[in-house]
Design a protein around this motif. Sequence first.
Motif: not given
Length: 188
Positions: A75-100
């Motif tokens: 159960x613990x590893x499944x929860x950790x996997x789900x947490x890492x998956x959510x963080x990975x999705x958050x990373x992939x949906x995040x944007x880096x903004x370069x503004x002049x």
Amino acid sequence: MIMDPRNLLYCGICTMPPEYCEFSGTQEKCKEWLQDHHEDVFVDIYGEKELIKGIEQVTVEDEGEGKSDRTFVKDKSAKLEAKLERENKKKMSSRVTIKRVERTKRKRITTIHGLDIFGVDLKKAAKLFANKFACGSSVAKNNQNQDEIVVQGDFSDELIELIITNWPHVPEDNIDYIEEQKKKKAPQ
């Protein structure tokens, strides 16, 4: 002595090199991904015993013994996997903004926001930008009280290339460029 750059392989599940997947908490998923995508590296790291064991598991599951043999995930590893998956999705949906941003007359600054989400140390990045472009660069808080890098000068095009080369885990599609100009006053 000039050395050629190394191309490193990163896991598609935990985004670490495959040798360190055992520390991520998602080792089983990482093994499956590595076996599917890079079988030669899988054999180098885990040996042929794991490959044979994986093949035997697939044949046993196909015979119908099914899920009772697959209850090795805790159960613990499944929860950790789900947490890492959510963080990975958050990373992939995040944007880096370069503004002049245009300052007075012909002065401009370039701000970079969102690199910290991808695990980039902002102080080291600011120092790299300052050394690369021979200008002032620092980490400052923006209006939303979030950290961003402020580079004195207009280096927006070069910054995109520099970010992609130094931090390959930041996807190029997630980098946005915004040009902000001052509003001109109407003649009276």
